[in-house]
Design an enzyme around this catalytic site. Structure first.
Site, PDB file in Angstrom:
ATOM      1  CG  ASP A 415      69.687   8.420  -7.374  1.00 49.34           C
ATOM      2  OD1 ASP A 415      70.130   7.306  -7.700  1.00 49.34           O
ATOM      3  OD2 ASP A 415      69.933   8.958  -6.288  1.00 49.34           O
ATOM      4  CD  GLU A 418      68.800   1.604  -9.390  1.00 50.61           C
ATOM      5  OE1 GLU A 418      69.756   2.302  -9.732  1.00 50.61           O
ATOM      6  OE2 GLU A 418      67.994   1.937  -8.481  1.00 50.61           O
ATOM      7  CG  ASP A 481      74.169   4.711  -3.141  1.00 53.65           C
ATOM      8  OD1 ASP A 481      74.403   5.671  -3.887  1.00 53.65           O
ATOM      9  OD2 ASP A 481      73.035   4.470  -2.682  1.00 53.65           O
TER      10      ASP A 481
END
Length: 760
Positions: A415, A418, A481
């Site tokens: 995950d 970024e 998400d």
């Protein structure tokens, strides 16, 4: 980034300089260099007090031409750089006749007439693909004194632009402003987790801007007839990639930047997670796993999300002893039920974690210019960032994961990656602006290579959120998400199709949506869509995604489509092998398969799963779906109904069906075993034959599970009212013409040929 005020004027404080003509050409055998003044030169005096641009042109591969424009060549070139593994020296050929100089790379030619004003023409097959005109090569300085290199390529009438990563904005990029800059922005904004400076068009070519930092695109938005891209730098490099088909563009682009690895076949099955902030422990996990088994829903992978670790300590890679007192035993018990295990990780180290001080002392954490560790409180309190440019830090991080693999974890959900700071100093001296986008490549590569080392070739896979150019080599990626409603489901599909047109072969998404809780209707429709994607995972944030929470019919739909995906496993595995070999994605935008059909050019609510199955997910409460059918007679794999194209269709579907149409002249192999994604696929396989025209032929390769590259081959040909089949498979097999109710022909083991009736 916009520089102009309308068509004629510059914005206040901006100054532009563009190539106007060719002053000199230096032609070598395989490359040419053009020297371009930024004003028309009429005499020697015009060569003074004015920039001269250096434009280098070469070919790294057949059908690909690179162009690098440089203003000041003495600037410091700090990394990182994209790895171009497929680049070869000396593939182009320069030829010159009179004032015309050309660089030829296979079927692609770059043509420059030095007697004319500045113009670069890219041609193939006797036609101009695109051109670089009077404002297409140059640089701009802004009011802050920053230096931007710019490029412009002309858009033809009706030319449409796609790609640039996993983007959730309108599927066709024309009219959009796109910033290639990694961001954790969800699926409902212009930001993107996976930013790829590569676009392709419906005119037979793509363009890759070879710059790992921020690339700003104006796609028919500042100058409506141009695709403009700019970088804050002294040099701009791009590659024009010819097809002529979109598939061939992707093949050449991924040959240059890297092909997707082949994920293990067990990953094709259904994944279930604990969800994010929900309460869970081993009893909860067992309730979920047992509940799926009791309801006849086979599971392939169980994923443990963030809170398998203790709060405030992500990541320390230590199990929360209060909720998982016996993690090794738990994993062994889960694996005894035939499950693979995925664990959530990220590249951040919270201050409360014991690894923070360990990493700080050793110099494994990214630092600020004053030598202090970079930290903030967003996501985790006092969070620091692992410096993957430091080989020792990479080994340290990998060693923590190696312990988890020894405990029984099979793969990792990588995950984040970024939100990477730019006010820092990297161990290897990398430019922080360029590292912002590139960091994800180092992160995912480190984890993927560890898995390949520990688990072996063909067993390594990630479930990754962020990516940049080359990230397709480390599958699988998921869409991030999203909300839990139909609009979010549709925007997720747009993002996945866009990513597929950017060189990524495999893609997934959170079935049911991540944020919020889906209605039963949304859940059931998302289950259909998710289990007709390359990889399928049930996941949520504050609510569970076990199907019985959404009603008994949701259980039935989940079971039916999980079993269907298992039966489709040989078909999907073949599509996965093609993605690995060619870069053509498993989930394909319609324009990729039907580039000559203008109606397919803008379709973003349907797709091809592999090359032969059209999927149109249902995005409405009442079951209404509108979709486009290309030419021919298509057969619904679930119902056997026929749909004749080309035309638009409106249908009403209950929760047990949707438009899942087999292409004309297709043969879909269905595994005999519907209880698991990996089985002896060729043993008892059913070949579903659809609307074969007289004289039609098809070769079907069914992967064998013994190893990569081994297949059982069936060759089918229709001759009038007969269907002739030959095969090298030693196993029994079945053949059915038409839908699920068609006549079933069974042949015993050792049948190498058959002559079967074909109904008119």
């Amino acid at each position: 980034m916009k520089f102009t005020d309308g068509y004629w004027l510059m914005r206040p404080g901006f100054t532009a300089r563009h190539a106007t003509e060719v002053a000199e050409v230096r032609a070598e055998e395989h490359r040419m260099t053009l020297y371009a003044p930024v004003k028309h030169v009429t005499g020697r005096g015009d060569t003074l007090n004015s920039p001269l641009l250096t434009v280098e042109c070469w070919s790294p591969a057949e059908g690909v031409i690179g162009v690098r424009t440089t203003h000041h060549a003495g600037s410091v070139r700090r990394g990182p750089e994209f790895a171009l593994a497929g680049a070869e020296a000396g593939t182009g050929k320069v030829r010159r006749e009179g004032s015309v100089v050309e660089l030829v790379a296979g079927d692609l030619t770059l043509r420059v007439d030095t007697a004319r004003p500045w113009c670069l023409e890219f041609t193939a097959g006797g036609r101009v693909l695109t051109s670089v005109g009077e404002r297409g090569t140059g640089f701009v300085t802004d009011p802050a004194g920053r230096h931007h290199m710019t490029g412009q390529l002309a858009l033809g009438v009706g030319e449409l632009v796609y790609g640039l990563g996993e983007r959730f904005t309108p599927f066709v990029r024309n009219g959009q402003v796109v910033e290639i800059w990694q961001a954790d922005g969800g699926t409902s904004s212009e930001q993107a987790y996976k930013n790829i400076p590569f676009h392709l068009t419906n005119r037979g070519y793509g363009v890759f801007v070879n710059h790992p930092g921020k690339v700003s695109y104006e796609i028919g938005s500042e100058s409506v007839g141009q695709v403009q891209f700019s970088v804050e730098d002294q040099s701009l490099e791009y590659f024009l990639v010819h097809g002529p088909t979109p598939k061939q563009v992707l093949e050449r682009y991924t040959a240059l930047t890297g092909r997707p690895a082949l994920p293990p076949a067990w990953a094709l099955g259904l994944w279930l997670t604990t969800s994010f902030t929900t309460d869970y422990d081993e009893a909860t996990v067992n309730r979920f796993v047992g509940g799926m088994a009791e309801r006849g829903i086979p599971l392939s992978v169980f994923h443990l999300d963030c809170f398998w670790m203790r709060e405030y300590q992500w990541s320390d890679f230590e199990w929360d002893a209060d909720t998982f007192p016996d993690p090794v035993g738990m994993l062994a018990r889960l694996k005894a039920r035939g499950l693979r295990i995925c664990a959530w990780i990220n590249p951040y180290i919270a201050q409360k974690s014991a690894l923070f001080e360990e990493g700080r002392r050793a110099g494994y954490l990214v630092r600020r210019p004053d030598g202090s560790v970079w930290q903030w409180d967003l996501w985790q309190p006092g969070m620091a960032l692992v410096d993957f440019t430091n080989p020792a830090a990479r080994d340290w991080y990998s060693a923590k994961l190696r312990t988890l693999l020894a405990q029984g974890v099979d793969c990792f959900k990588t995950d984040f990656g970024e939100r990477i700071p730019t006010d820092v100093v990297w161990h290897d001296g990398s430019d922080p602006q360029r590292m912002h986008n590139y960091y994800t490549q180092l992160y995912n590569r480190a984890v993927f290579e560890l898995l390949r080392e520990e688990r072996g070739e063909g067993e390594a896979m990630l479930f990754a959120r962020s990516a940049t150019v080359g990230g397709q080599q480390y599958p699988v990626h998921w869409g991030g998400d999203c909300e839990s409603h139909f609009s979010a489901m549709a925007e997720s599909l747009r993002g996945g199709l866009s990513l597929g047109l950017s060189g990524f072969g495999f893609w997934s998404h959170d079935i049911g949506g991540f944020e919020g809780t889906p209605t039963p209707a949304v859940f059931k429709r998302w289950v259909q869509f998710g289990l007709l994607s390359s990889h399928s995972r049930l996941h949520g944030s504050k609510s569970y995604r076990v199907p019985w929470d959404y009603g008994e019919e949701a259980v039935e739909v989940t079971r039916e489509f999980t079993l269907l995906k298992h039966r489709l496993a040989p078909y999907l595995q073949h599509a996965a092998q093609r993605a690995h070999a060619t870069g053509v994605p498993v989930m394909r935008a319609m324009v990729l398969e039907f580039p000559e059909d203008p109606a397919a050019a803008t379709l973003d609510r349907q797709y091809l799963l592999g090359e032969d199955l059209l999927v149109a997910p249902v995005f409405t409460d009442d079951g209404t779906v509108e979709y486009y059918v290309p030419e021919g007679s298509w057969t619904n794999l679930l119902t056997g109904g026929q749909v004749i194209g080309p035309r638009w269709v409106r249908e009403l579907h209950g929760f047990h069906t949707l438009p899942l149409l087999a292409r004309p002249d297709s043969v879909i192999p269905l595994a005999a075993d519907d209880q698991r994604p990996v089985s002896a696929w060729a043993d008892g396989v059913e070949l579903r034959v659809h609307t074969f025209a007289d004289g039609a032929e098809r070769t079907v390769e069914i992967p064998r599970t013994e190893g990569p590259g081994r297949t059982a081959v069936f060759r089918l040909r229709r001759e009038g009212d007969r269907l002739r089949v030959t095969t090298d498979s030693p196993h029994p097999w079945q053949l059915r013409v038409g839908g699920p109710d068609g006549a079933l022909h069974t042949r015993p083991a050792g049948t190498s040929a058959a002559d079967l009736p074909y109904p008119s």
